[in-house]
Design an enzyme around this catalytic site. Structure first.
Site, mmCIF file in Angstrom:
data_model
loop_
_atom_site.group_PDB
_atom_site.id
_atom_site.type_symbol
_atom_site.label_atom_id
_atom_site.label_comp_id
_atom_site.label_asym_id
_atom_site.label_seq_id
_atom_site.Cartn_x
_atom_site.Cartn_y
_atom_site.Cartn_z
ATOM 1 N N LYS A 1 -3.968 -10.163 -6.552
ATOM 2 C CA LYS A 1 -5.253 -10.516 -5.959
ATOM 3 C C LYS A 1 -6.309 -9.474 -6.319
ATOM 4 C CE LYS A 1 -5.729 -8.416 -1.425
ATOM 5 N NZ LYS A 1 -7.077 -8.202 -0.984
ATOM 6 N N LYS B 1 -10.367 -4.336 -3.674
ATOM 7 C CA LYS B 1 -11.325 -3.229 -3.770
ATOM 8 C C LYS B 1 -10.666 -1.934 -4.210
ATOM 9 C CE LYS B 1 -13.503 -4.235 0.387
ATOM 10 N NZ LYS B 1 -12.522 -3.822 1.359
ATOM 11 N N LYS C 1 0.834 -1.210 0.000
ATOM 12 C CA LYS C 1 0.000 0.000 0.000
ATOM 13 C C LYS C 1 0.863 1.251 0.000
ATOM 14 C CE LYS C 1 -4.470 -1.656 1.359
ATOM 15 N NZ LYS C 1 -5.667 -1.580 2.150
HETATM 16 P P1 ATP Z 1 -8.388 -3.199 -0.033
HETATM 17 O O1 ATP Z 1 -8.063 -3.230 -1.485
HETATM 18 O O2 ATP Z 1 -9.011 -1.920 0.437
HETATM 19 O O3 ATP Z 1 -7.277 -3.711 0.841
HETATM 20 P P2 ATP Z 1 -9.611 -5.751 -0.205
HETATM 21 O O4 ATP Z 1 -10.338 -5.944 -1.460
HETATM 22 O O5 ATP Z 1 -8.259 -6.368 -0.073
HETATM 23 O O6 ATP Z 1 -9.564 -4.218 0.130
HETATM 24 P P3 ATP Z 1 -10.426 -6.182 2.506
HETATM 25 O O7 ATP Z 1 -11.438 -5.304 3.122
HETATM 26 O O8 ATP Z 1 -8.998 -5.887 2.829
HETATM 27 O O9 ATP Z 1 -10.566 -6.277 0.928
HETATM 28 O O10 ATP Z 1 -10.731 -7.674 2.880
HETATM 29 C C1 ATP Z 1 -11.941 -8.165 3.407
HETATM 30 C C2 ATP Z 1 -11.826 -9.664 3.519
HETATM 31 O O11 ATP Z 1 -11.786 -10.231 2.207
HETATM 32 C C3 ATP Z 1 -10.547 -10.137 4.219
HETATM 33 O O12 ATP Z 1 -10.839 -11.277 4.997
HETATM 34 C C4 ATP Z 1 -9.646 -10.485 3.082
HETATM 35 O O13 ATP Z 1 -8.706 -11.463 3.456
HETATM 36 C C5 ATP Z 1 -10.621 -11.017 2.056
HETATM 37 N N1 ATP Z 1 -10.162 -10.830 0.696
HETATM 38 C C6 ATP Z 1 -9.793 -9.671 0.123
HETATM 39 N N2 ATP Z 1 -9.440 -9.862 -1.163
HETATM 40 C C7 ATP Z 1 -9.599 -11.189 -1.402
HETATM 41 C C8 ATP Z 1 -9.400 -12.007 -2.546
HETATM 42 N N3 ATP Z 1 -8.985 -11.477 -3.682
HETATM 43 N N4 ATP Z 1 -9.668 -13.317 -2.449
HETATM 44 C C9 ATP Z 1 -10.122 -13.861 -1.294
HETATM 45 N N5 ATP Z 1 -10.321 -13.148 -0.162
HETATM 46 C C10 ATP Z 1 -10.069 -11.828 -0.207
#
Ligand code: ATP
Ligand code: LTN
Length: 333
Positions: free
Chosen positions: A197, A200, A115
């Site tokens: 991955k 969001k 990040k």
């Molecule tokens: P950001 O991009 O803001 O970090 P994010 O998409 O990674 O957001 P989080 O809010 O950090 O999402 O994660 C929420 C939950 O979803 C956590 O338990 C995280 O491990 C899971 N998660 C996030 N991205 C993935 C993915 N691509 N596949 C499976 N699980 C995920």
């Protein structure tokens, strides 16, 4: 522990729209747990401001995420749903834990490195200490398990290290929780860059829970597959990451195994496979999208849910905070 049940806790940041990685990884499994465990699920709004947010947009996303939690099957009468900033004890415990966390161990967090590389103009202290707030979110409810996606494993590990360090000094104050990570769906990759991955904060390559069916179909038809000559549906994550990712999504959405999927598309190629994945996802998400929209129209109900949730969560959280304050030597107020 309430009624002898084990405790489970998790949260998601309202930092963007929920995507199928968040859903197929952790969120989809949560409703199965609410019967068996005493569950706390929260919206990690404090975490989102490590990256600049537009205030009105953040408010809208918090409500949408809450509605999606309920639409996914988290019945508010069976678990505790709340908004992190409504329970100040999280931030209060985070300060204490900051003083029991080492600079060196925070420097090793891969999410911080990622990040800060992406937000080079705003590498703030919150981004750095974020895992400590996450440890406070967890430890304050004394959970047995923390269901998350694979990317959060390191944060649950540091939480365990902090708890062990604190317990080592003051006795058994915190329960040391275990991560709980699903086997299939724990790491859904981006549809446009299958080496990364789905995330969001990087909306390209994401399929969102609130996407319309035609948008979902378009995204899957355009999903990056592989340029290998065989063009067959075979599970080989190293050689064929794009196809392996689509297989993972299809497996999670339909419950089929990789062997069944290989047999189903034997001799059919990617042209048949990609729309089939799209259709499976559309069907899996349809009821959630419809229910989220219905709930979003009832703001008074959502408000009653998060108010009641904060009250229940606050009661438990304050109990742990009082114990911690006493252990470190703060005079009771
Ligand atoms: P950001 O991009 O803001 O970090 P994010 O998409 O990674 O957001 P989080 O809010 O950090 O999402 O994660 C929420 C939950 O979803 C956590 O338990 C995280 O491990 C899971 N998660 C996030 N991205 C993935 C993915 N691509 N596949 C499976 N699980 C995920
Ligand atoms: N860091 C998590 C969200 C989160 C969380 C938590 C998850 C914040 N606090 C406590 C589990 C337990 C993320 O998904 N990025």
């Amino acid at each position: 522990m309430e009624n002898g049940k084990k405790v489970m806790l998790s949260g998601i940041q309202p930092s963007g729209e929920l995507h199928i990685g968040n859903y197929l990884g952790p969120l989809r499994h949560w409703p199965e747990m609410i019967e068996e465990f005493d569950c706390y699920f929260f919206l990690a709004d404090l975490h989102t401001i490590t990256v600049r947010q537009e205030p009105a947009e953040l408010r809208r996303r918090v409500l949408t995420l809450l509605a999606s939690y309920i639409a996914c099957g988290l019945a508010p009468e069976k678990c505790t749903l709340f908004i992190q900033s409504h329970v100040p004890a999280h931030s209060q415990l985070a300060w204490v834990l900051d003083c029991y966390t080492m600079f060196g161990e925070l420097s090793r967090m891969t999410q911080f490195k990622d990040k800060s590389a992406r937000n080079a103009d705003n590498i703030n202290a919150g981004l750095f200490t974020y895992p400590v707030l996450m440890a406070a979110d967890i430890l304050i409810y004394q959970p047995d398990f923390v269901p998350v996606g694979e990317d959060q494993r390191q944060h649950v590990e540091i939480c365990r290290d902090i708890a062990n360090r604190f317990n080592g000094i003051y006795g058994d104050v915190f329960k040391v929780p275990e991560p709980y990570i699903a086997k299939v769906g724990a790491r859904i990759m981006s549809l446009s860059t299958p080496e990364k991955k789905m995330s969001k904060s990087q909306p390209e390559g994401c399929v969102f829970l609130m996407d319309k069916p035609e948008d979902i179909m378009r995204k899957f038809k355009r999903a990056v597959t592989d340029s290998d000559a065989e063009r067959c549906v075979r599970y080989a994550p190293e050689e064929k990451p794009g196809v392996a990712n689509l297989m993972q999504i299809y497996a999670s959405a339909t419950g089929k195994s990789y062997e069944e999927i290989e047999r189903e598309f034997d001799g059919k190629g990617y042209g048949a496979f990609k729309p089939a994945v799209g259709e499976a996802v559309v069907e899996c998400l349809r009821p959630i999208r419809e229910e989220t929209e219905r709930l979003l129209a009832d703001k008074a109900y959502l408000e009653s849910v998060y108010r009641a949730g904060a009250e229940k969560a606050g009661y438990v959280a304050n109990k742990t905070l009082r114990k911690v304050y006493k252990k470190v030597g703060f005079l009771p107020g």
